[in-house]
Design an enzyme around this catalytic site. Sequence first.
Site, short mmCIF file in Angstrom:
data_model
loop_
_atom_site.label_atom_id
_atom_site.label_comp_id
_atom_site.label_asym_id
_atom_site.label_seq_id
_atom_site.Cartn_x
_atom_site.Cartn_y
_atom_site.Cartn_z
N GLN A 135 0.78 -1.24 0.00
CA GLN A 135 0.00 0.00 0.00
C GLN A 135 0.82 1.30 0.00
OE1 GLN A 135 -2.33 -2.08 3.32
NE2 GLN A 135 -3.83 -0.69 2.46
N TRP A 175 6.49 -0.01 10.90
CA TRP A 175 7.59 0.31 11.83
C TRP A 175 8.94 0.23 11.11
CZ3 TRP A 175 10.66 -3.65 14.87
CH2 TRP A 175 10.64 -4.90 14.24
N GLU A 202 5.31 -11.90 14.05
CA GLU A 202 3.88 -11.80 13.74
C GLU A 202 3.13 -13.13 13.81
OE1 GLU A 202 3.55 -9.74 10.01
OE2 GLU A 202 3.45 -7.81 11.04
C1 BGC Z 1 6.77 -8.18 8.84
C2 BGC Z 1 6.60 -6.87 9.55
C3 BGC Z 1 6.86 -5.74 8.59
C4 BGC Z 1 5.98 -5.86 7.36
C5 BGC Z 1 6.32 -4.85 6.30
C6 BGC Z 1 5.83 -8.20 7.64
O1 BGC Z 1 6.01 -9.38 6.93
O2 BGC Z 1 6.49 -9.25 9.70
O3 BGC Z 1 7.50 -6.79 10.65
O4 BGC Z 1 6.63 -4.53 9.21
O5 BGC Z 1 6.13 -7.13 6.78
O6 BGC Z 1 7.62 -5.00 5.88
#
Ligand code: BGC
Length: 766
Positions: free
Chosen positions: A331, A336, A478
């Site tokens: 997007q 972060w 995540e």
């Molecule tokens: C990661 C995040 C990151 C996002 C964008 C995700 O796959 O786990 O830490 O902010 O991608 O890069």
Amino acid sequence: MNHQDFFKVKDGWNLEIESIKEEQLVHFGSNLLCGNGYLGYRGTLDEWNKEQYQACVVTDTYDLADGKWKELSNSPNALTTELKIDGERLGDYPGQNEMTTKLNFNYKYGIFRRKSIADKNIEVVSERFASFDNLHLIANNFQINNIEANEIELKIGINGDVWDLNGTHLENFTGEYNSNKNTLYLKANTVESKITLVTALSFKFKKGKIKNIKVENEEKSIYLLVSVDAESDRIVLARNMIVYSSNDLANPLQAALNDAAAALESSFENLRREHQAVWDKKWELMDIKVRGNLLDQLAVRFNLYHNIIAAPAHSERLPIGARGLSCQAYQGAAFWDQEIFNLPMFLFTETETAKNILKYRYHTLKGARKKAEELGYAGAFYAWISGKTGEELCPSFFFKDVISGRKIRNHFNDWQIHVSPDISYAIWKYYLATEDIDFVINYGSEILFEVARFLHSRVHYNQYQDHYEIIRLLGPDEYHENVDNNAFTNYQTQFALKKALYFYHKMENEYPEKLEMLKEKINLLESEITSWQQIAEKIYLPCPDQDNLIEQFDGYFDLEDTTAEVLEERLINQDEYWGWPNGVAVFTQVIKQADVIQLFTLHDIFSETVLAANYDYYEPRTQHGSSLSPSQYAVVAARLGRAEETYNYFKKSAFIDLMSTNKAVSGGTFIGGIHTAAAGGIWQLIVNGFAGLKIDKEGLSFKPVLCQEWREVEFNLNYRNKKFKVILNKNIFQLKANVENNEILESNVFEKKYMLKPGEEVKIEL
Ligand code: BGC
């Protein structure tokens, strides 16, 4: 995997691709991106269209076309080309090549060059760059050599039928060709946000005589069918593509036409010279020289280049997208990643850009406040995915269960709260690196106070333990949602509260009027300050246990202890999402990315014994399923003196895009494009890792170590307006203060202090 399957290395700046493979199209397009922080023109051939992922992503053009994903729009393509020689259409199309094409990309100046040979030795050579001198311009020199044919027809113009990831963004096309000025334009607007986008083209034949031009209008395009006579067997066409949107200025059409005319007045060579001069200045501070391995040198520059062109340095109101402007994935928005991965390089080089990035967070406070309020909190809860306004762009249903086809409610948007204290952390680092107190007083403090407020409203007091906890979280890893007391988040929270308090008291003592004004503006009460203090003192911080291990979150050690390899075997479908609520990793200790280790890269508060214990524990349990992960492990490995492990992570991180090692689709969502966080991570890996740069209240310090594979590393830093060079090889660590510095440069190397007057240098034996 061998890099030669993907590309060849000519020197430390140029990459060569000898043949185009269909399965690599998505990656080529991003890797060979011409960009400048305003737009990104994918590395596709002149004759390619949306089927080959041709696209030019334009910053500040957010639009929601499919009702789910708000993303940046693509500009119509003003470099569209169809070449017919004696009635026969020529091009290098994957699967049906009529040409043999070699690509060259120069990362010093972001110059894309193709050279193709067709039947009868006809040669097509085309070169383009996205100007850093005029951010709205892409200049192209297109030439055909060795022409013996009689009839040459070129279809040029502006093609509005572009590649879009999630819905078609442009509508209401109008266009016009001005034959006197050799200029045409196409104007359209975005379907939901109603932004006007103008793409203009000006052109001239430097060699070749136009016999006839026929205008062909289509619903979304305007074409010119040009028949040309070759001149000494050649045709040379100089073209300028100009892009403006109504978010840039009130009359984008006029601006585009003006720029198109001005570019035509100039020449491709002049425009390129002006563009290169800007890059030369940038590289003076931002280049990192790696001696001893050409492939690695190129990979380093590839990553630096992409971190630079991802950043909208020209604006203080735009984010760095997680995929930059390489495509619409993620997007075009900040995560972060922006503060923790992209920013560090700018903090010590182009500090104005660092400031702009942080000011963007100031301008998006409104969106962050709105999010907090909507979810029942106070202060500023920054969006997990943040676009122009800072309102949350992250859809509640991000991935889908590829087996059942059902949507997954990912709680990235409401539980991954660490982005807010991460921003406070970055403000502190910016202040340490620049001493720019004006920024803190006028912008940073408001962010710090509002984040502190949010954190205050987010923590819970546990009366039995007499401490504060943060429950229902999603930390950097995540795969584990809905966890309590994620160590990383709790430590970051304490840090953010402490820094808010620090600046509150600093302003109270040194800038009382400014503080009063701000307190009034945001209605800040004394009682809130007392609460921040209390929480900072009593927040629960998971400490190293008897084995020196820090538990990633409450109960983590009780989960099934296994590895990513074992989980791979449990997959029913390779595209399955591994995380919440029932992915293969959820009830295990397998983590997606650095989490406790990430804490160590940001905070130097634990002993080496603790670092080593956790590194050894978490590493085998980390999938590195996020491109953010390897560079962070690398930095910690270097701190532990494990230079070869740092180097192994370098390979993992630096080649993610170059060798297409990451998936382009996960859980049904397109996640391809340049991993800009990994790109920024390469700077950290070398500067914070190998050179061991740290900055804290005591100042700047180094703890260098270098891997066997490299002979020497050299880079420049800018610390509080004092510039200096760092050279590191296996035996010597060298600091050289710039002669133009106004002050003495102070720095610690292996805990010994060095003071360098302007022009002085020191060599320390390792
Ligand atoms: C990661 C995040 C990151 C996002 C964008 C995700 O796959 O786990 O830490 O902010 O991608 O890069």
